[in-house]
Design an enzyme around this catalytic site. Sequence first.
Site, PDB file in Angstrom:
ATOM      1  N   CYS A  87     -56.370 -56.371 -40.018  1.00 16.43           N
ATOM      2  CA  CYS A  87     -57.678 -56.955 -40.343  1.00 16.43           C
ATOM      3  C   CYS A  87     -57.762 -58.382 -39.777  1.00 16.43           C
ATOM      4  CB  CYS A  87     -57.869 -56.903 -41.851  1.00 16.43           C
ATOM      5  SG  CYS A  87     -59.423 -57.591 -42.479  1.00 16.43           S
ATOM      6  N   ASP A 116     -64.767 -47.240 -39.694  1.00 12.62           N
ATOM      7  CA  ASP A 116     -64.513 -48.602 -40.152  1.00 12.62           C
ATOM      8  C   ASP A 116     -65.829 -49.336 -40.383  1.00 12.62           C
ATOM      9  OD1 ASP A 116     -63.712 -51.357 -40.371  1.00 12.62           O
ATOM     10  OD2 ASP A 116     -61.845 -50.844 -39.349  1.00 12.62           O
ATOM     11  N   HIS A 123     -61.503 -48.633 -42.550  1.00  8.54           N
ATOM     12  CA  HIS A 123     -60.750 -49.883 -42.487  1.00  8.54           C
ATOM     13  C   HIS A 123     -59.569 -49.839 -43.463  1.00  8.54           C
ATOM     14  CE1 HIS A 123     -60.598 -54.084 -41.231  1.00  8.54           C
ATOM     15  NE2 HIS A 123     -60.222 -54.384 -42.463  1.00  8.54           N
TER      16      HIS A 123
END
Length: 240
Positions: free
Chosen positions: A131, A178, A210
């Site tokens: 991330c 995502d 995600h």
Amino acid sequence: MAEENIRPCEIGQVIEHTSQGTVQQIEDLRIYVSSPKNPNGKAILVFFDIWGFELPNTRAFVDGLALHGYTAILPDFFYGNPWTANKNKETDYKPWLASHPLERIEKDYIRVAEWINNKLNIKRIGTIGFCWGGRQVALSCSSGLFEAGVSFYGTWMIPEKHVVPICAPVLFLYGDKDAVCPMETILEIRKYAPQAKAKVEVRIFKDVGHGFAHKGNSEDYASAVEANKTMHSWFQTHMA
């Protein structure tokens, strides 16, 4: 990088994990070090996601690297101030991000790399990031300090700015569902990959979102396993 995409990811499925490594200090910077029983002479520096240094999922991932022979290092780039669920996504997120400037992050990963070189006498170092940390992989692999990197769902990427300068092989891993990393940006990363100074690849996993590789649910498990295998294959090839 559209304004609407600058938002925090969810914490995901937090696991229970007993850390196998130790917390050490490089001056004022805490680092979590997971040492292998059978070292391969290589180290991996890990950039966590916005949930920070203590997230069990990230610690488990770091410990898993040690099981494969890598000395795995997780610095506390946020100095005990990660994103937390009690903060307001609308009003707190951008100021919180600004409190962790890229210039300081860069200085920290440089001194961690020097510590690995000098203290541990390990000269071959790769990077992994999740991330927020996924973008740090691109930035750090433009520095000449690292041999290879793997970026898991790197966020807030500006492909022309962050991909073209890469000078060590980097693999970007994303899910096609995502909600934080738009598919438009992921495809732009793939578009700019041939312009990088080293090999850059993008792999997109089907029907996962995600965080699937380190904090996903049971439905993400097969893709998480495959992503992990792909990561290890990348390092075996580019840090041989």
